[in-house]
Design an enzyme around this catalytic site. Structure first.
Site, PDB file in Angstrom:
ATOM      1  CG  HIS A  92      -0.354  -0.217   2.507  1.00 39.82           C
ATOM      2  ND1 HIS A  92      -0.058  -1.475   2.981  1.00 39.82           N
ATOM      3  CD2 HIS A  92       0.051   0.638   3.473  1.00 39.82           C
ATOM      4  CE1 HIS A  92       0.492  -1.390   4.182  1.00 39.82           C
ATOM      5  NE2 HIS A  92       0.574  -0.107   4.499  1.00 39.82           N
TER       6      HIS A  92
HETATM    7  P1  AMP Z   1       1.455   0.612   7.459  1.00 32.96           P
HETATM    8  O1  AMP Z   1       2.077   0.932   8.757  1.00 32.96           O
HETATM    9  O2  AMP Z   1       2.220   1.216   6.304  1.00 32.96           O
HETATM   10  O3  AMP Z   1       1.192  -0.853   7.262  1.00 32.96           O
HETATM   11  O4  AMP Z   1       0.080   1.377   7.439  1.00 32.96           O
HETATM   12  C1  AMP Z   1      -1.169   0.746   7.496  1.00 32.96           C
HETATM   13  C2  AMP Z   1      -2.244   1.812   7.404  1.00 32.96           C
HETATM   14  O5  AMP Z   1      -3.503   1.168   7.326  1.00 32.96           O
HETATM   15  C3  AMP Z   1      -2.305   2.726   8.625  1.00 32.96           C
HETATM   16  O6  AMP Z   1      -2.204   4.079   8.198  1.00 32.96           O
HETATM   17  C4  AMP Z   1      -3.654   2.416   9.271  1.00 32.96           C
HETATM   18  O7  AMP Z   1      -4.277   3.545   9.824  1.00 32.96           O
HETATM   19  C5  AMP Z   1      -4.447   1.861   8.115  1.00 32.96           C
HETATM   20  N1  AMP Z   1      -5.459   0.880   8.480  1.00 32.96           N
HETATM   21  C6  AMP Z   1      -5.382  -0.081   9.441  1.00 32.96           C
HETATM   22  N2  AMP Z   1      -6.480  -0.867   9.427  1.00 32.96           N
HETATM   23  C7  AMP Z   1      -7.275  -0.404   8.431  1.00 32.96           C
HETATM   24  C8  AMP Z   1      -8.529  -0.802   7.912  1.00 32.96           C
HETATM   25  N3  AMP Z   1      -9.187  -1.855   8.406  1.00 32.96           N
HETATM   26  N4  AMP Z   1      -9.052  -0.083   6.896  1.00 32.96           N
HETATM   27  C9  AMP Z   1      -8.398   0.969   6.375  1.00 32.96           C
HETATM   28  N5  AMP Z   1      -7.193   1.406   6.818  1.00 32.96           N
HETATM   29  C10 AMP Z   1      -6.630   0.720   7.829  1.00 32.96           C
END
Ligand code: AMP
Ligand code: ZN
Length: 212
Positions: A128
Site C-alpha cells: 500500500h
Molecule cells: P502501514 O504501517 O504502512 O502498514 O500502514 C497501514 C495503514 O492502514 C495505517 O495508516 C492504518 O491507519 C491503516 N489501516 C489499518 N487498518 C485499516 C482498515 N481496516 N481499513 C483501512 N485502513 C486501515
C-alpha cells in the site's frame, strides 16, 4: 496564530491519556481484532471491498481512505494483485508501482502539501502506497511511532522506490536496526525546529502551522 482554549488543551491531553491506558492496538491505530481476512493485519484487503472506504478503482488498483487517518487527507493506493508488501516488490512490478504513484498524485489537492510513499516496515498486509497531506493534524496521531513513521526516513518517497528499481533493479530498504532507530528518535516538529516535550505538546504546537 491559533489560540487554544483550555477546553481544546484538555481534550488533547485526555486523548493522549486514554491512548496510554488502552491495550491491544496495532501499529496503524485500530484495535487488534480479527476481521474478515482472519487477522488484523489483513484488514486492508477487507477494506478494499468496503464501499464506505473505497474512493476509486481501476483494472490495477483500488484507492481507499485510511480508516485511521494521520492527517486531514490520508489515502492508501493498493494493487489488486496479491503483493504482500514493498519488501516483496521487484522489477516486475515497476510499471504497477509507477501506476500507483500516478493514481496517488491525482488525489492531491492543490491547496495542501502531500507526501507520497511507503513505510519501510509496514504493519498491514497487501502492498500500500500512503498519500497523506503533511499537516499531521488528526486525533489518530497518538504515539511517537505514528509520528516518526511519517516524519523520518522510515517513510520512503514513492519516487525513490521507483528510481531504485529503475537504476539498480531492486529496492534497498533500511535495516531492522535502522527502522528501530527511526521509531525511537526524539519527537521534532516536521515544519520547524521546535522540540516538544511529548506528543500532547507536539499536537498543540503543530496547530500553529495549520493555515485553515
Ligand atoms: P502501514 O504501517 O504502512 O502498514 O500502514 C497501514 C495503514 O492502514 C495505517 O495508516 C492504518 O491507519 C491503516 N489501516 C489499518 N487498518 C485499516 C482498515 N481496516 N481499513 C483501512 N485502513 C486501515
Ligand atoms: Zn513547528
Amino acid at each position: 496564530m491559533l489560540k487554544l482554549t483550555g477546553e481544546i488543551r484538555t481534550k488533547l491531553v485526555l486523548e493522549m491519556t486514554t491512548k496510554r491506558k488502552s491495550t491491544g492496538e496495532s501499529p496503524g491505530g485500530p484495535p487488534k481484532k480479527p476481521n474478515t481476512a482472519g487477522h488484523w493485519s489483513g484488514g486492508l484487503v477487507a477494506a478494499m471491498e468496503d464501499p464506505k472506504l473505497v474512493v476509486s478503482s481501476d483494472d490495477l488498483v483500488t484507492v481507499i481512505r485510511d480508516a485511521y487517518p494521520k492527517a486531514k487527507y490520508h489515502y492508501l493506493v493498493l494493487p489488486k494483485e496479491n503483493i504482500s508488501s514493498i519488501k516483496s516488490a521487484t522489477q516486475d512490478h515497476l510499471d504497477l508501482l509507477k501506476h500507483m504513484d500516478k493514481v496517488g498524485r491525482e488525489l492531491m489537492t492543490s491547496e495542501d502539501t502531500f507526501k507520497i510513499g511507503y513505510h519501510a516496515e509496514p504493519s498491514m498486509q497487501r502492498l500500500h502506497l500512503h498519500v497523506i497531506s503533511d499537516d499531521m493534524n488528526s486525533p489518530c496521531v497518538k504515539t511517537k511511532k505514528h509520528w516518526n513513521s511519517f516524519n523520518t526516513e522510515f517513510f520512503i518517497d514513492s519516487k525513490v522506490i521507483i528510481e531504485q528499481l529503475e537504476r539498480k533493479g531492486k529496492i534497498k530498504l533500511p535495516s531492522k536496526d535502522k527502522c528501530k532507530e527511526y521509531m525511537e528518535r526524539p519527537l521534532k516538529c516536521h515544519k520547524c525546529d521546535y522540540i516538544p516535550k511529548h506528543m500532547p505538546d507536539l499536537k498543540i504546537h503543530i496547530l500553529k502551522h495549520v493555515t485553515s
